[in-house]
Design a protein around this motif. Sequence first.
Motif, short mmCIF file in Angstrom:
data_model
loop_
_atom_site.label_atom_id
_atom_site.label_comp_id
_atom_site.label_asym_id
_atom_site.label_seq_id
_atom_site.Cartn_x
_atom_site.Cartn_y
_atom_site.Cartn_z
N ASP A 50 0.83 -1.21 0.00
CA ASP A 50 0.00 0.00 0.00
C ASP A 50 0.86 1.26 0.00
O ASP A 50 0.55 2.24 -0.68
CB ASP A 50 -0.93 0.01 1.22
CG ASP A 50 -2.09 -0.97 1.08
OD1 ASP A 50 -2.35 -1.42 -0.06
OD2 ASP A 50 -2.72 -1.29 2.10
N GLN A 51 1.94 1.24 0.79
CA GLN A 51 2.85 2.39 0.81
C GLN A 51 3.49 2.59 -0.57
O GLN A 51 3.58 3.71 -1.06
CB GLN A 51 3.93 2.18 1.87
CG GLN A 51 3.43 2.31 3.29
CD GLN A 51 4.51 1.97 4.30
OE1 GLN A 51 5.31 1.06 4.09
NE2 GLN A 51 4.52 2.71 5.40
N ARG A 52 3.92 1.50 -1.16
CA ARG A 52 4.53 1.59 -2.49
C ARG A 52 3.52 2.16 -3.50
O ARG A 52 3.85 2.99 -4.34
CB ARG A 52 5.01 0.22 -2.95
CG ARG A 52 5.70 0.23 -4.31
CD ARG A 52 6.00 -1.19 -4.75
NE ARG A 52 6.95 -1.83 -3.87
CZ ARG A 52 8.27 -1.69 -3.97
NH1 ARG A 52 8.78 -0.95 -4.94
NH2 ARG A 52 9.07 -2.30 -3.12
N LYS A 53 2.29 1.71 -3.39
CA LYS A 53 1.26 2.16 -4.32
C LYS A 53 1.02 3.67 -4.18
O LYS A 53 0.91 4.38 -5.18
CB LYS A 53 -0.04 1.40 -4.06
CG LYS A 53 -1.16 1.77 -5.02
CD LYS A 53 -2.42 0.96 -4.74
CE LYS A 53 -3.56 1.37 -5.68
NZ LYS A 53 -4.80 0.61 -5.40
N ILE A 54 0.97 4.14 -2.94
CA ILE A 54 0.76 5.57 -2.71
C ILE A 54 1.91 6.39 -3.30
O ILE A 54 1.70 7.41 -3.96
CB ILE A 54 0.61 5.86 -1.20
CG1 ILE A 54 -0.70 5.29 -0.67
CG2 ILE A 54 0.66 7.37 -0.94
CD1 ILE A 54 -0.84 5.35 0.83
N VAL A 55 3.13 5.93 -3.07
CA VAL A 55 4.30 6.65 -3.59
C VAL A 55 4.28 6.67 -5.12
O VAL A 55 4.53 7.69 -5.75
CB VAL A 55 5.61 6.01 -3.08
CG1 VAL A 55 6.81 6.63 -3.77
CG2 VAL A 55 5.72 6.21 -1.56
N GLU A 56 3.96 5.52 -5.73
CA GLU A 56 3.94 5.46 -7.18
C GLU A 56 2.83 6.33 -7.76
O GLU A 56 3.02 7.00 -8.78
CB GLU A 56 3.79 4.01 -7.65
CG GLU A 56 5.03 3.17 -7.41
CD GLU A 56 5.02 1.87 -8.21
OE1 GLU A 56 3.99 1.58 -8.85
OE2 GLU A 56 6.04 1.16 -8.18
N GLU A 57 1.67 6.35 -7.12
CA GLU A 57 0.57 7.18 -7.61
C GLU A 57 0.91 8.66 -7.50
O GLU A 57 0.61 9.46 -8.40
CB GLU A 57 -0.71 6.87 -6.83
CG GLU A 57 -1.32 5.51 -7.18
CD GLU A 57 -2.55 5.19 -6.37
OE1 GLU A 57 -2.81 5.92 -5.37
OE2 GLU A 57 -3.24 4.22 -6.70
N THR A 58 1.55 9.02 -6.39
CA THR A 58 1.96 10.42 -6.20
C THR A 58 3.00 10.82 -7.24
O THR A 58 2.94 11.91 -7.82
CB THR A 58 2.52 10.63 -4.78
OG1 THR A 58 1.55 10.24 -3.82
CG2 THR A 58 2.88 12.10 -4.56
#
Length: 369
Positions: free
Chosen positions: A110-118
């Motif tokens: 989830d953290q990785r996903k947030i960073v990639e989306e940002t």
Amino acid sequence: MVVCSYNQPPVPLSSILTTEIPSMHLFSALATATAIALTLAGTRIVIASEPDARGSAPVALPAGETPAASGDPTDVVVKINGVAIPRAELDRNTLPLLARMGPADSITSDQRKIVEETTTENLIRSELLYQLAKDQNIPDLDRQVDEQFTLIKSRSPSEEEWNDALAKKGITPDGLREQLKRGLMINAFVQNEVVSKIEITDAQLKTLYDEHPEAFSKPESMRASHILIGVDAGAGTEEKENAKQKADEILEKVKSGADFAELAKSESTCPSAQQGGDLGEFGRGQMVAPFENAAFGLESGDVSEVVETQFGYHIIEATDKNPAAVVPFEEVKGRIEKQLKTQQVQQALMAKVEELRATSVIEFPARKP
């Protein structure tokens, strides 16, 4: 080891995940207009070509802890009006942030996903801004690119280190030149189409000043000198008594008219002794409590009794006191203008970016329906 009494306030740490996408230190000669432009709701979004204004060293990924990139580097993660952004570009901007968050195995999906989306959103804005700016006419553009490229390269001690720096950033010399070119075009656009059209009046500045007096208040402060007879933390009773006795004797000399600064130079164990004990100006919260309480209880020109802290025994001389006050408008006018102009540049440029976005075709080929 005996240390001096002043205690620097801690530096607040902002959240890495929610406030900052790290920029590329390699591009430290680039102008920073785009950083101003892409600040939204207190969140600093840094495009790939923005320099690190702090000049910090590039993030090094520990061996065995490099967060794995997800997907083929050639996969297109987003298209903006036909311009493809490959997975490699997304990873180049994402991996340094993930590395700062801790070991790879501690980062959740989830953290990785947030960073990639940002980061993806960041890249979209960056490309839209460049598409707005790409038609800027800069007669000496190639010369400016050459100058910035040469300046950046000159900071590498050797050709080998230069090549290593490029390799670590995943960019070629031609790629760097292209980034520099884009940055210069964006800066020209920001200056010509946004900054030059913003006018701020004295009336606006004065209104902002009057409506937010708390922002321009200066807390109570003072300036003081001290003489410290230091005592180590593990000192025994006898050693403490001897230090206290010495401090009492020095205080008597001060009361008898001896020069405080000269006594500080000859007797104080604090590094400030070289300046005659002068600690400079400080406010509340910067000194340990016993020292602060005694110091702020003095009037200018007064000398304290012996004050005990964890560092030893102090004799404090108050040399100046400044009550809390609102800083006069003329003293902060320039700062207010700069901040207000920055805010208006952000708003105006983001409005232009969003206007283009509304008519743009943005596709995400890598996302499954």
